[in-house]
Design a protein around this motif. Structure first.
Motif, PDB file in Angstrom:
ATOM      1  N   GLY A  58       0.819  -1.209   0.000  1.00 24.80           N
ATOM      2  CA  GLY A  58       0.000   0.000   0.000  1.00 24.80           C
ATOM      3  C   GLY A  58       0.852   1.258   0.000  1.00 24.80           C
ATOM      4  N   GLY A  59       1.916   1.270   0.782  1.00 24.76           N
ATOM      5  CA  GLY A  59       2.809   2.423   0.818  1.00 24.76           C
ATOM      6  C   GLY A  59       3.526   2.646  -0.494  1.00 24.76           C
ATOM      7  N   THR A  60       3.915   1.557  -1.151  1.00 25.52           N
ATOM      8  CA  THR A  60       4.559   1.679  -2.460  1.00 25.52           C
ATOM      9  C   THR A  60       3.577   2.234  -3.485  1.00 25.52           C
ATOM     10  N   GLY A  61       2.338   1.783  -3.440  1.00 27.69           N
ATOM     11  CA  GLY A  61       1.319   2.335  -4.330  1.00 27.69           C
ATOM     12  C   GLY A  61       1.103   3.814  -4.080  1.00 27.69           C
ATOM     13  N   ALA A  62       1.089   4.225  -2.802  1.00 26.46           N
ATOM     14  CA  ALA A  62       0.928   5.648  -2.469  1.00 26.46           C
ATOM     15  C   ALA A  62       2.120   6.453  -2.977  1.00 26.46           C
ATOM     16  N   TYR A  63       3.308   5.874  -2.901  1.00 28.10           N
ATOM     17  CA  TYR A  63       4.490   6.559  -3.431  1.00 28.10           C
ATOM     18  C   TYR A  63       4.376   6.740  -4.942  1.00 28.10           C
ATOM     19  N   LEU A  64       3.941   5.700  -5.647  1.00 27.13           N
ATOM     20  CA  LEU A  64       3.790   5.814  -7.099  1.00 27.13           C
ATOM     21  C   LEU A  64       2.785   6.905  -7.466  1.00 27.13           C
ATOM     22  N   VAL A  65       1.705   6.983  -6.719  1.00 21.81           N
ATOM     23  CA  VAL A  65       0.697   8.011  -6.993  1.00 21.81           C
ATOM     24  C   VAL A  65       1.251   9.398  -6.691  1.00 21.81           C
ATOM     25  N   SER A  66       1.935   9.547  -5.568  1.00 21.47           N
ATOM     26  CA  SER A  66       2.481  10.867  -5.237  1.00 21.47           C
ATOM     27  C   SER A  66       3.553  11.279  -6.233  1.00 21.47           C
ATOM     28  N   ASN A  67       4.325  10.320  -6.709  1.00 21.92           N
ATOM     29  CA  ASN A  67       5.334  10.612  -7.718  1.00 21.92           C
ATOM     30  C   ASN A  67       4.676  11.023  -9.031  1.00 21.92           C
ATOM     31  N   GLU A  68       3.627  10.306  -9.429  1.00 19.52           N
ATOM     32  CA  GLU A  68       2.890  10.632 -10.642  1.00 19.52           C
ATOM     33  C   GLU A  68       2.196  11.980 -10.513  1.00 19.52           C
ATOM     34  N   MET A  69       1.740  12.282  -9.324  1.00 24.35           N
ATOM     35  CA  MET A  69       1.091  13.558  -9.075  1.00 24.35           C
ATOM     36  C   MET A  69       2.064  14.716  -9.314  1.00 24.35           C
ATOM     37  N   MET A  70       3.304  14.515  -8.941  1.00 24.83           N
ATOM     38  CA  MET A  70       4.312  15.554  -9.147  1.00 24.83           C
ATOM     39  C   MET A  70       4.691  15.681 -10.616  1.00 24.83           C
ATOM     40  N   LEU A  71       4.783  14.546 -11.295  1.00 22.99           N
ATOM     41  CA  LEU A  71       5.215  14.567 -12.690  1.00 22.99           C
ATOM     42  C   LEU A  71       4.078  14.937 -13.632  1.00 22.99           C
ATOM     43  N   ALA A  72       2.898  14.360 -13.393  1.00 19.32           N
ATOM     44  CA  ALA A  72       1.694  14.605 -14.198  1.00 19.32           C
ATOM     45  C   ALA A  72       1.995  14.520 -15.690  1.00 19.32           C
ATOM     46  N   GLN A  73       2.584  13.396 -16.115  1.00 16.29           N
ATOM     47  CA  GLN A  73       3.003  13.254 -17.505  1.00 16.29           C
ATOM     48  C   GLN A  73       1.829  12.972 -18.446  1.00 16.29           C
ATOM     49  N   HIS A  74       0.892  12.126 -18.046  1.00 19.31           N
ATOM     50  CA  HIS A  74      -0.135  11.685 -18.987  1.00 19.31           C
ATOM     51  C   HIS A  74      -1.522  12.267 -18.717  1.00 19.31           C
ATOM     52  N   THR A  75      -1.650  13.110 -17.711  1.00 16.03           N
ATOM     53  CA  THR A  75      -2.943  13.716 -17.415  1.00 16.03           C
ATOM     54  C   THR A  75      -2.744  15.213 -17.214  1.00 16.03           C
ATOM     55  N   PRO A  76      -3.798  15.977 -17.417  1.00 22.36           N
ATOM     56  CA  PRO A  76      -3.674  17.408 -17.109  1.00 22.36           C
ATOM     57  C   PRO A  76      -3.304  17.592 -15.639  1.00 22.36           C
ATOM     58  N   GLU A  77      -2.521  18.587 -15.360  1.00 26.09           N
ATOM     59  CA  GLU A  77      -1.994  18.769 -14.008  1.00 26.09           C
ATOM     60  C   GLU A  77      -3.084  18.918 -12.957  1.00 26.09           C
ATOM     61  N   LEU A  78      -4.143  19.626 -13.267  1.00 28.78           N
ATOM     62  CA  LEU A  78      -5.200  19.837 -12.284  1.00 28.78           C
ATOM     63  C   LEU A  78      -5.899  18.526 -11.936  1.00 28.78           C
ATOM     64  N   VAL A  79      -6.187  17.710 -12.941  1.00 27.59           N
ATOM     65  CA  VAL A  79      -6.842  16.413 -12.699  1.00 27.59           C
ATOM     66  C   VAL A  79      -5.920  15.512 -11.882  1.00 27.59           C
ATOM     67  N   ALA A  80      -4.640  15.506 -12.244  1.00 27.79           N
ATOM     68  CA  ALA A  80      -3.679  14.668 -11.526  1.00 27.79           C
ATOM     69  C   ALA A  80      -3.552  15.111 -10.072  1.00 27.79           C
ATOM     70  N   ALA A  81      -3.479  16.406  -9.863  1.00 23.52           N
ATOM     71  CA  ALA A  81      -3.342  16.898  -8.495  1.00 23.52           C
ATOM     72  C   ALA A  81      -4.579  16.577  -7.672  1.00 23.52           C
ATOM     73  N   ARG A  82      -5.758  16.770  -8.250  1.00 17.92           N
ATOM     74  CA  ARG A  82      -6.997  16.515  -7.521  1.00 17.92           C
ATOM     75  C   ARG A  82      -7.175  15.019  -7.213  1.00 17.92           C
ATOM     76  N   ALA A  83      -6.965  14.166  -8.209  1.00 15.57           N
ATOM     77  CA  ALA A  83      -7.099  12.717  -7.992  1.00 15.57           C
ATOM     78  C   ALA A  83      -6.054  12.233  -6.995  1.00 15.57           C
ATOM     79  N   GLY A  84      -4.856  12.761  -7.107  1.00 16.12           N
ATOM     80  CA  GLY A  84      -3.798  12.355  -6.175  1.00 16.12           C
ATOM     81  C   GLY A  84      -4.088  12.783  -4.755  1.00 16.12           C
ATOM     82  N   GLN A  85      -4.560  14.007  -4.591  1.00 19.26           N
ATOM     83  CA  GLN A  85      -4.872  14.488  -3.249  1.00 19.26           C
ATOM     84  C   GLN A  85      -6.023  13.701  -2.640  1.00 19.26           C
ATOM     85  N   LEU A  86      -7.071  13.464  -3.421  1.00 18.89           N
ATOM     86  CA  LEU A  86      -8.191  12.660  -2.928  1.00 18.89           C
ATOM     87  C   LEU A  86      -7.736  11.244  -2.582  1.00 18.89           C
TER      88      LEU A  86
END
Length: 170
Positions: A58-86
């Motif tokens: 679970g912690g590794t999955g949370a790390y991957l999401v937080s890392n993706e949230m910072m990079l936001a390569q494949h999604t618009p930044e706002l959507v990535a930030a909101r989904a990641g925060q939620l």
């Protein structure tokens, strides 16, 4: 290694280790031996590896999401930030309820209350999993494995309640 790694992986891992080692104390082992368990019960010694594995995945999955949230390569930044925060908010809420479950099971007022706690934790875990899948499939799959582990624990908790009910005199 980023600071998110320490928060996302090391903290849940340390919580899992502390929870699991506290389950190996003599009074916890005695409590587990006296408990009326279903026939398919796992041995008490399997709690440590199970919790460590669940919290690490679970912690590794949370790390991957937080890392993706910072990079936001494949999604618009706002959507990535909101989904990641939620997702991370739901993840930490789920972790809180699931960490409380072994204590409630062993020392709480009833097995039913422990099942309610685990169900609420599983619900938050499911909501986090949905948000994790919006950002990264691997993070979502990791949380799916944890969710299935939580469901298995809830089924076991439900079987404990049924076994206890069946043992009561009429």
């Amino acid at each position: 290694m980023s600071s998110w790694f320490a928060l996302s992986v090391a903290l849940p891992l340390s919580i899992g280790l502390c929870t699991s080692f506290s389950a190996l104390r003599p009074e916890a082992i005695d409590w587990h031996r006296r408990l009326r368990k279903p026939k398919y019960n796992a041995p008490h010694s399997s709690l440590l590896p199970l919790f460590v594995l669940m919290y690490t995945i679970g912690g590794t999955g949370a790390y991957l999401v937080s890392n993706e949230m910072m990079l936001a390569q494949h999604t618009p930044e706002l959507v990535a930030a909101r989904a990641g925060q939620l997702g991370l908010g739901f993840y930490w809420l789920a972790l809180t309820f699931i960490v409380l479950w072994p204590r409630m099971l062993a020392f709480g007022p009833s097995l039913k209350l422990a099942l309610v706690d685990l169900t609420v934790g599983g619900l938050f875990q499911f909501l986090a999993m949905i948000q994790f899948f919006r950002l990264t499939a691997m993070g979502g799959m990791m949380l799916l494995m944890c969710f299935l582990g939580t469901v298995a624990l809830a089924v076991w908790n439900g079987a404990l309640i049924q076994t206890e009910r069946d043992a009561l005199p009429l």
